[in-house]
Design a protein around this motif. Structure first.
Motif, mmCIF file in Angstrom:
data_model
loop_
_atom_site.group_PDB
_atom_site.id
_atom_site.type_symbol
_atom_site.label_atom_id
_atom_site.label_comp_id
_atom_site.label_asym_id
_atom_site.label_seq_id
_atom_site.Cartn_x
_atom_site.Cartn_y
_atom_site.Cartn_z
ATOM 1 N N SER A 144 6.797 8.797 1.265
ATOM 2 C CA SER A 144 5.859 8.136 2.268
ATOM 3 C C SER A 144 4.419 8.188 1.518
ATOM 4 O O SER A 144 3.728 7.157 1.765
ATOM 5 C CB SER A 144 5.778 8.987 3.521
ATOM 6 O OG SER A 144 5.209 10.421 3.320
ATOM 7 N N GLU A 145 4.096 9.032 0.681
ATOM 8 C CA GLU A 145 2.804 8.892 0.036
ATOM 9 C C GLU A 145 3.011 7.635 -0.977
ATOM 10 O O GLU A 145 1.988 7.092 -1.281
ATOM 11 C CB GLU A 145 2.561 10.143 -0.559
ATOM 12 C CG GLU A 145 2.069 11.325 0.301
ATOM 13 C CD GLU A 145 1.819 12.447 -0.286
ATOM 14 O OE1 GLU A 145 1.782 12.682 -1.483
ATOM 15 O OE2 GLU A 145 1.494 13.420 0.320
ATOM 16 N N ALA A 146 4.170 7.316 -1.619
ATOM 17 C CA ALA A 146 4.199 6.515 -2.767
ATOM 18 C C ALA A 146 4.034 4.980 -2.115
ATOM 19 O O ALA A 146 3.810 4.102 -2.620
ATOM 20 C CB ALA A 146 5.358 6.704 -3.334
ATOM 21 N N LYS A 147 4.648 4.934 -0.926
ATOM 22 C CA LYS A 147 4.931 3.616 -0.355
ATOM 23 C C LYS A 147 3.476 3.054 0.066
ATOM 24 O O LYS A 147 3.317 1.721 -0.184
ATOM 25 C CB LYS A 147 5.599 3.752 0.994
ATOM 26 C CG LYS A 147 7.090 3.780 0.532
ATOM 27 C CD LYS A 147 7.971 3.625 1.735
ATOM 28 C CE LYS A 147 9.463 3.717 1.390
ATOM 29 N NZ LYS A 147 10.239 3.590 2.679
ATOM 30 N N PRO A 148 2.368 3.559 0.631
ATOM 31 C CA PRO A 148 0.866 3.165 0.938
ATOM 32 C C PRO A 148 0.484 2.409 -0.257
ATOM 33 O O PRO A 148 -0.325 1.506 -0.492
ATOM 34 C CB PRO A 148 0.275 4.213 1.585
ATOM 35 C CG PRO A 148 1.319 5.071 1.772
ATOM 36 C CD PRO A 148 2.457 4.937 1.151
ATOM 37 N N ASP A 149 0.856 2.971 -1.647
ATOM 38 C CA ASP A 149 0.268 2.276 -2.798
ATOM 39 C C ASP A 149 0.911 1.221 -3.153
ATOM 40 O O ASP A 149 0.357 0.323 -3.905
ATOM 41 C CB ASP A 149 0.366 3.414 -4.131
ATOM 42 C CG ASP A 149 -0.266 4.654 -3.847
ATOM 43 O OD1 ASP A 149 -1.136 4.627 -2.866
ATOM 44 O OD2 ASP A 149 -0.124 5.524 -4.573
ATOM 45 N N LYS A 150 2.088 0.599 -2.795
ATOM 46 C CA LYS A 150 2.475 -0.633 -3.069
ATOM 47 C C LYS A 150 1.773 -1.864 -2.174
ATOM 48 O O LYS A 150 1.122 -1.547 -1.300
ATOM 49 C CB LYS A 150 3.970 -0.662 -2.373
ATOM 50 C CG LYS A 150 4.929 0.029 -3.636
ATOM 51 C CD LYS A 150 6.547 -0.365 -2.903
ATOM 52 C CE LYS A 150 7.488 -0.353 -3.858
ATOM 53 N NZ LYS A 150 8.734 -0.798 -3.303
ATOM 54 N N ILE A 151 1.692 -2.802 -3.086
ATOM 55 C CA ILE A 151 0.965 -4.171 -2.578
ATOM 56 C C ILE A 151 1.863 -5.178 -1.785
ATOM 57 O O ILE A 151 3.044 -5.257 -2.452
ATOM 58 C CB ILE A 151 0.372 -4.883 -3.839
ATOM 59 C CG1 ILE A 151 -0.806 -4.108 -4.574
ATOM 60 C CG2 ILE A 151 -0.366 -6.212 -3.311
ATOM 61 C CD1 ILE A 151 -1.243 -4.647 -5.802
ATOM 62 N N SER A 152 1.632 -5.364 -0.644
ATOM 63 C CA SER A 152 2.517 -6.053 0.246
ATOM 64 C C SER A 152 2.569 -7.572 -0.429
ATOM 65 O O SER A 152 1.533 -8.284 -1.021
ATOM 66 C CB SER A 152 1.744 -6.180 1.428
ATOM 67 O OG SER A 152 0.754 -6.851 1.677
ATOM 68 N N ASP A 153 3.544 -8.297 -0.196
ATOM 69 C CA ASP A 153 3.561 -9.713 -0.449
ATOM 70 C C ASP A 153 2.481 -10.828 -0.020
ATOM 71 O O ASP A 153 1.966 -11.604 -0.627
ATOM 72 C CB ASP A 153 4.838 -10.364 0.036
ATOM 73 C CG ASP A 153 6.094 -9.834 -0.691
ATOM 74 O OD1 ASP A 153 5.922 -9.264 -1.951
ATOM 75 O OD2 ASP A 153 7.313 -9.827 -0.157
#
Length: 189
Positions: free
Chosen positions: A5-14
């Protein structure tokens, strides 16, 4: 699971990626427009500068041609005056000889001794006048020589100016090379 869950917020959305690419594209297009405008302004400035330099070169050429024709006229007039002064000097010498011979002939006449004395005085005055006229003509000849030397000096100066104009033309050709390269890269419609 807490690590996922902590790694997912670092992803940039499309959607964020799309907005970023659109703003990058807009910045690139505006930069291309600005560089195109600057290139057009530079082309116009170079063309105006070349036109101004051409007008300056043409005006200098016209000035040199005018000065050259005037110097030739002045030289012709001075030569003509010198010829006329020489012929006047020769005629005055002839007149002096004639007056001397007349004085000798008049002295032979005994009946006209009183008149010849007065004529001798007048002839002496005329001789003095002629001597002063010769001196005047001599000084005028010296002045004509000075004028001729001045005209020669002007001719040398104009010749130097002509060399400078030719150097300016070569410099203009050299300065126009970058403009031609730009013109080849961005031809005018």
């Amino acid at each position: 699971m807490s690590t996922n869950s902590e790694a997912k917020p670092d992803k940039i959305s499309d959607e964020q990626l799309l907005r970023a690419s659109r703003s990058f594209e807009a910045m690139m297009l505006s930069q291309i427009d600005i560089s195109a405008k600057l290139a057009n302004d530079l082309k116009h400035a170079i063309r105006i500068g070349m036109a101004v330099l051409a007008l300056i070169a043409i005006s200098i050429l016209v000035l040199l041609l005018t000065l050259s024709s005037q110097i030739n006229r002045i030289s012709d007039v001075v030569l003509d005056m010198n010829t006329n002064f020489s012929s006047v000097t020769v005629r005055m010498d002839h007149m002096s000889q004639y007056i001397d011979s007349m004085a000798k002939r008049v002295a032979l006449l005994q009946l006209m001794d009183e008149q010849t004395a007065g004529m001798k005085q007048e002839i002496a005055t005329i001789n003095d006048s002629m001597a002063s006229m010769r001196e005047t003509i001599g000084s005028m000849s010296a002045k004509v020589t000075n004028v001729r030397q001045s005209v020669d000096g002007m001719s040398v100066s104009i010749s130097r100016m002509d060399d400078q104009v030719q150097l300016m033309a070569a410099d203009m050709q050299y300065m126009a090379k970058p403009a031609r390269s730009i013109n080849k890269m961005f031809p005018l419609p």
